[in-house]
Structure formats: structure tokens, C-alpha cells
Design a protein around this motif. Structure first.
Motif, PDB file in Angstrom:
ATOM      1  N   PRO A 119      -9.908   1.893  -7.000  1.00 25.62           N
ATOM      2  CA  PRO A 119      -9.858   3.202  -6.338  1.00 25.62           C
ATOM      3  C   PRO A 119      -9.083   3.164  -5.019  1.00 25.62           C
ATOM      4  O   PRO A 119      -8.308   4.081  -4.723  1.00 25.62           O
ATOM      5  CB  PRO A 119     -11.333   3.545  -6.121  1.00 25.62           C
ATOM      6  CG  PRO A 119     -12.026   2.883  -7.267  1.00 25.62           C
ATOM      7  CD  PRO A 119     -11.286   1.575  -7.451  1.00 25.62           C
ATOM      8  N   ALA A 120      -9.243   2.121  -4.242  1.00 27.49           N
ATOM      9  CA  ALA A 120      -8.539   2.058  -2.950  1.00 27.49           C
ATOM     10  C   ALA A 120      -7.021   2.050  -3.149  1.00 27.49           C
ATOM     11  O   ALA A 120      -6.269   2.612  -2.346  1.00 27.49           O
ATOM     12  CB  ALA A 120      -8.972   0.823  -2.167  1.00 27.49           C
ATOM     13  N   PHE A 123      -6.051   5.635  -4.023  1.00 25.65           N
ATOM     14  CA  PHE A 123      -6.086   6.501  -2.834  1.00 25.65           C
ATOM     15  C   PHE A 123      -4.827   6.302  -1.990  1.00 25.65           C
ATOM     16  O   PHE A 123      -4.248   7.260  -1.468  1.00 25.65           O
ATOM     17  CB  PHE A 123      -7.320   6.212  -1.975  1.00 25.65           C
ATOM     18  CG  PHE A 123      -8.644   6.515  -2.638  1.00 25.65           C
ATOM     19  CD1 PHE A 123      -8.775   7.562  -3.539  1.00 25.65           C
ATOM     20  CD2 PHE A 123      -9.768   5.752  -2.338  1.00 25.65           C
ATOM     21  CE1 PHE A 123     -10.000   7.846  -4.144  1.00 25.65           C
ATOM     22  CE2 PHE A 123     -10.994   6.031  -2.939  1.00 25.65           C
ATOM     23  CZ  PHE A 123     -11.105   7.073  -3.840  1.00 25.65           C
ATOM     24  N   ALA A 124      -4.413   5.055  -1.837  1.00 29.28           N
ATOM     25  CA  ALA A 124      -3.231   4.764  -1.018  1.00 29.28           C
ATOM     26  C   ALA A 124      -1.969   5.335  -1.667  1.00 29.28           C
ATOM     27  O   ALA A 124      -1.133   5.954  -1.005  1.00 29.28           O
ATOM     28  CB  ALA A 124      -3.096   3.252  -0.814  1.00 29.28           C
ATOM     29  N   ALA A 127      -1.897   9.040  -1.463  1.00 26.23           N
ATOM     30  CA  ALA A 127      -1.590   9.455  -0.092  1.00 26.23           C
ATOM     31  C   ALA A 127      -0.071   9.465   0.121  1.00 26.23           C
ATOM     32  O   ALA A 127       0.466  10.347   0.801  1.00 26.23           O
ATOM     33  CB  ALA A 127      -2.261   8.520   0.914  1.00 26.23           C
ATOM     34  N   ARG A 130       1.546  12.496  -1.713  1.00 28.56           N
ATOM     35  CA  ARG A 130       1.241  13.739  -1.000  1.00 28.56           C
ATOM     36  C   ARG A 130       1.961  13.818   0.336  1.00 28.56           C
ATOM     37  O   ARG A 130       2.350  14.902   0.776  1.00 28.56           O
ATOM     38  CB  ARG A 130      -0.269  13.850  -0.806  1.00 28.56           C
ATOM     39  CG  ARG A 130      -0.923  14.255  -2.099  1.00 28.56           C
ATOM     40  CD  ARG A 130      -2.357  13.867  -2.158  1.00 28.56           C
ATOM     41  NE  ARG A 130      -3.033  14.582  -3.223  1.00 28.56           N
ATOM     42  CZ  ARG A 130      -4.142  14.179  -3.805  1.00 28.56           C
ATOM     43  NH1 ARG A 130      -4.715  13.057  -3.420  1.00 28.56           N
ATOM     44  NH2 ARG A 130      -4.693  14.884  -4.764  1.00 28.56           N
ATOM     45  N   ARG A 133       5.327  14.989  -0.332  1.00 25.68           N
ATOM     46  CA  ARG A 133       5.311  16.393  -0.752  1.00 25.68           C
ATOM     47  C   ARG A 133       5.077  17.330   0.427  1.00 25.68           C
ATOM     48  O   ARG A 133       5.576  18.451   0.446  1.00 25.68           O
ATOM     49  CB  ARG A 133       4.220  16.587  -1.809  1.00 25.68           C
ATOM     50  CG  ARG A 133       4.300  17.896  -2.538  1.00 25.68           C
ATOM     51  CD  ARG A 133       3.297  17.932  -3.677  1.00 25.68           C
ATOM     52  NE  ARG A 133       1.942  17.932  -3.168  1.00 25.68           N
ATOM     53  CZ  ARG A 133       0.861  17.568  -3.876  1.00 25.68           C
ATOM     54  NH1 ARG A 133       0.985  17.164  -5.119  1.00 25.68           N
ATOM     55  NH2 ARG A 133      -0.328  17.605  -3.338  1.00 25.68           N
ATOM     56  N   ASP A 134       4.271  16.884   1.400  1.00 20.28           N
ATOM     57  CA  ASP A 134       3.763  17.799   2.427  1.00 20.28           C
ATOM     58  C   ASP A 134       4.437  17.698   3.785  1.00 20.28           C
ATOM     59  O   ASP A 134       4.387  18.646   4.560  1.00 20.28           O
ATOM     60  CB  ASP A 134       2.258  17.558   2.664  1.00 20.28           C
ATOM     61  CG  ASP A 134       1.425  17.864   1.429  1.00 20.28           C
ATOM     62  OD1 ASP A 134       1.930  18.561   0.541  1.00 20.28           O
ATOM     63  OD2 ASP A 134       0.271  17.385   1.365  1.00 20.28           O
ATOM     64  N   PHE A 213       3.215   4.660   8.510  1.00 20.04           N
ATOM     65  CA  PHE A 213       2.341   5.174   7.437  1.00 20.04           C
ATOM     66  C   PHE A 213       2.622   4.442   6.130  1.00 20.04           C
ATOM     67  O   PHE A 213       1.705   3.981   5.438  1.00 20.04           O
ATOM     68  CB  PHE A 213       2.566   6.681   7.258  1.00 20.04           C
ATOM     69  CG  PHE A 213       1.991   7.216   5.976  1.00 20.04           C
ATOM     70  CD1 PHE A 213       0.642   7.541   5.889  1.00 20.04           C
ATOM     71  CD2 PHE A 213       2.782   7.355   4.839  1.00 20.04           C
ATOM     72  CE1 PHE A 213       0.101   7.998   4.688  1.00 20.04           C
ATOM     73  CE2 PHE A 213       2.250   7.812   3.650  1.00 20.04           C
ATOM     74  CZ  PHE A 213       0.906   8.136   3.579  1.00 20.04           C
ATOM     75  N   ASN A 216       1.392   1.000   5.933  1.00 21.00           N
ATOM     76  CA  ASN A 216      -0.057   1.022   5.714  1.00 21.00           C
ATOM     77  C   ASN A 216      -0.395   1.222   4.234  1.00 21.00           C
ATOM     78  O   ASN A 216      -1.347   0.617   3.725  1.00 21.00           O
ATOM     79  CB  ASN A 216      -0.714   2.148   6.527  1.00 21.00           C
ATOM     80  CG  ASN A 216      -0.750   1.845   8.017  1.00 21.00           C
ATOM     81  OD1 ASN A 216      -0.578   0.697   8.437  1.00 21.00           O
ATOM     82  ND2 ASN A 216      -0.961   2.876   8.817  1.00 21.00           N
ATOM     83  N   VAL A 217       0.363   2.085   3.572  1.00 19.39           N
ATOM     84  CA  VAL A 217       0.146   2.324   2.134  1.00 19.39           C
ATOM     85  C   VAL A 217       0.300   1.014   1.355  1.00 19.39           C
ATOM     86  O   VAL A 217      -0.502   0.706   0.465  1.00 19.39           O
ATOM     87  CB  VAL A 217       1.144   3.386   1.606  1.00 19.39           C
ATOM     88  CG1 VAL A 217       1.171   3.400   0.073  1.00 19.39           C
ATOM     89  CG2 VAL A 217       0.791   4.764   2.148  1.00 19.39           C
TER      90      VAL A 217
END
Lengths: 247, 247
Positions: A119-120, A123-124, A127, A130, A133-134, A213, A216-217
Motif C-alpha cells: 500500500p505505501a 500511495f507514493a 501521489a 496526481r 495532474r493537479d 517531492f 520523496n516518491v
């Protein structure tokens, strides 16, 4: 540039310094992997989890295209999707990744299903998609600049794996070999674009934040792998357990 | 219900079984924390990182309200934001969390800034906010049902912390005390809503998937904490280091 600014230096220098400090070639998992100190199951766990990242890259790049209103930039960027997805019948980085999965004894359909991914890790990876995208386009482009640092890790990986693991050969490592030529082409465009468009100190800071960022991913994925499969080796509920998903 | 279905059982039984198997009260970090085996810095790391989750809860609930077109449901749900944010001048769970931060020697402004939070924690928390914003309403509600399992962990936490840590007292633990009455009220509504609206096997499965997703969000946060501050204790670049952010 402000002489009193502790972050003084050209933007390119700042970006390269972020890589020197934070890129995941510094993570001890890669040291284990490249020096033959991973067990077969640790290599498999890496292949399964790194799949989540590979599989998301074309979606990340499509998210980028979906918000890029400059046709010429879309034309430059589109090859990233082609490189990863390949054609309808063959080719592409994600098919090459599944060759690696087969070579380490995994069922490629299991790997491609994404079942068993930590899961971790997911999530990365999510992230990252997104973020692209954002966030403003500058940050979206800057977050791709970890590719500045990718060729040297791929070179070390190819050399180390060929030396230390029986499964390593031209076919199983073809993903990395191909990236040696793809990544520099992509990053040349991305870096030039960021250096051109980050034309205020605030935008320079934003570009650096984006690259941090992204490091970190990548780092978080290896930390998750380490915790689950190296030390303490506590596999979270539902994640891949050795023996599952074998060919 | 199908007798051949290995997942047979009422939806409520299935949801409770997910908690029994996957809720983060099973994570060894909580065992350390509640039995006084955390160092002061490990408690601080937990307080700093768990802040990221607490701080996101009102945004998660606002995301929920933003897509809920039933005024009565919004009225029921809105107290969650009020409970966490409190009033303009006082009250609310996130202010109570900062009391805990102060009690363990941290600067509450540092904690509230979110600097030093582990990237993996932030990725997990952000995944939760986005899940509630993007998924069908049924899954959005079902993902909140980890609160079914929260009161018993809060009771154990209060008891264990009062016994083992000097900083623990009525004020510093007020966050948990308050949740003992808030969570059951919230979850009573949420559970009834899910049981009423999950009216096909597919929707029952979707509700279970949502709860599993949420348990992953919580578990991943403790795994990240463990890796950075317990074993191997490798703090990722940029995350909180002992000594930083002290009052």
C-alpha cells in the motif's frame, strides 16, 4: 540571484544538488540490489513493487498531456507514453518490465495485476500521478527531472545485476538498457523547459520543491520495500508474500 | 448470501472481521507506545506524523460534504468537522492534539506546520482525502468505519500512557478522551448508512474494499514511523530529526 540567499547558485546547480542529496541511488536497498546481496525473494518484491511505478508512468504522462495546451510541447512529450506502453502488439517499457518479472520466476500476469503491491508504494505512486495532474505545469515538468540522475543508476544496475544474478541477461535487463537512451532525450527537453520557464526566484523554488517531492516518491518506495522485506521484514496485511504469484 | 461464497457472512460481520485482521491496533508500534517502550523521541515522531492525519480529517470530511447532495446527510456528517476543527477561538481535536505536542516538549507551531512529516505518511494521508473526494459515496462512507475499532484502542492508549509516561495527564490526553464519545456517535450513523445502501453483493464487496483501503492508510503510517525511528531507524531526507522543533 541574491548573495545572501543560502540557496544561491544557478537553478540547474540547485536541481543537481537535490539529486546528489536525495535521489534514490543513495538508498541502501539499491546498494544491496546492485551488489548481489538481495535474496531471490527480495528481488521479486522489488520487481512486483516497482511495477506499480512503471505501470503508472504512462498515466502520469497522459495526465500531463491532458492539461498541456501547447501542441508542440505535447508532441515532444508524447514519446514518453509510446516508450513505456509500446505498440498494440509489442514493445514498450512495461512489457520489458514483465520480461524481468518472468526472469525472476514470477507470473507476469500476477505482477501486471498489481495485486500484492505494498500500500505505501501505491500511495507514493498515486501521489505522483496526481501531482502531475493537479500542479502548475512548471512543477509537473520539474518533477520529471529525476531522469537527470537515472542513466548512471541504470548503468550500475545493469553491470551489477549481470555480475551477481543468474536471471540477468540481455533480455531480462532490456528495460534498463533502453532507458539509457530514452531518459537523456526526455530530460534534455524537460530541463531546458524548466530552466526557461522558471524565470522568478519563486518559480525556481517551486521547481526545486517539485524535484524534492519526486525524490520523496522514489525514496518512500524503497523504504516500504525495506520495511516489508528486509528489516524488520514485516509484510503488511494483504501484500505479496514469498511463494505467491510464481510462474 | 451464497453458501459457496468464502466471504459469506453479514456485511457487518465482514466489516468487523476486516478490523480484527487489519486495524492498526495490531501494529507493534502501538504495542510499544502503549506499554511505555517508546523513547521520548519516538513518541515525538509519532505526535508529529500523526498530526498529518489529524490535520487532514476536517479536509477529508469537507471533501465528503462537497459531494453529498442530501442536506440531511450533510447535517449529520458536519459535526465531524466541528469536532476536529473546533470554534474560531477554542476547542476541537486538532487543538487538543497540539496540547499533546506541547506536553511531549515539541513546539506546537512546528508540529502544526507539518514540516518534518515523513513523505510516506503524507502520501497515505493524501490518498485518504482523495479517496473520499473521488470514490462513490458508499466507499467514501465505508472508509470511515475504522472508527468502529477506535474506542478500544483509545481506551488502551489512555490507560497505557497514564501509566508509563510522565507527560500524560488529563490535558495532554484530552484528544483521546474526547474521541471516546465522538467516534461511536459518528460510526453509528456511518455503519447504519453503509448497511442500508450496500444492497447488492457488488456493493458489499465495494464497502469491504473501502475499509481495507482505510486500514492500509493507517497501517502504512505506522510502518513508515517504524522504519524511520525504530528499525532500522533510517530517517528519510528532509524528515524530522530528534532535536528539531522543540519548544
Amino acid at each position: 540571484m541574491n548573495a545572501h540567499d543560502p540557496k544561491a547558485g544557478s537553478l540547474e546547480q540547485r536541481l543537481r544538488a537535490i539529486g546528489a542529496e536525495r535521489y534514490h541511488d543513495k538508498h541502501p536497498f539499491h546498494d544491496m540490489l546492485h551488489n548481489g546481496r538481495c535474496t531471490p525473494d527480495q528481488v521479486r518484491a522489488w520487481v512486483i513493487n516497482r511495477w506499480a511505478y512503471q505501470a503508472a508512468i504512462p498515466m502520469k504522462d497522459a495526465a500531463f498531456l491532458s492539461r498541456c495546451d501547447d501542441p508542440q510541447m505535447r508532441r515532444e512529450w508524447r514519446s514518453r507514453i509510446e516508450d513505456h506502453d509500446g505498440g498494440v502488439d509489442e514493445g514498450g517499457g512495461i512489457r520489458r518490465w514483465l520480461k524481468l518479472a518472468e526472469a525472476v520466476g514470477l507470473d507476469p500476469d500476477y505482477v501486471a495485476s498489481g495485486r500484492g503491491v505494498l500500500p505505501a508504494t501505491q500511495f507514493a505512486v498515486d501521489a505522483y500521478v496526481r501531482y502531475v495532474r493537479d500542479m502548475p505545469l512548471l512543477q509537473a515538468v520539474a518533477s520529471s527531472l529525476t531522469e537527470l540522475f537515472a542513466p548512471s543508476i541504470h548503468e550500475r544496475r545493469i553491470e551489477g545485476m549481470l555480475k551477481h544474478y543468474d536471471f540477468a541477461n540481455t533480455e531480462s535487463l532490456s528495460y534498463f538498457r533502453k532507458r539509457l537512451t530514452e531518459a537523456p532525450k526526455d530530460v534534455k527537453f524537460g530541463l531546458a523547459w524548466v530552466l526557461e520557464h522558471a524565470d522568478t526566484p519563486e518559480k525556481e523554488d517551486a521547481a526545486c520543491e517539485a524535484l524534492i517531492f519526486k525524490t520523496n516518491v522514489l525514496w518512500a518506495q524503497l523504504d516500504a520495500l525495506w520495511g516489508a522485506y528486509v528489516e524488520p521484514g514485516r509484510i503488511p496485511p494483504g501484500a505479496w508474500r514469498p511463494g505467491e504469484g510464481m510462474a
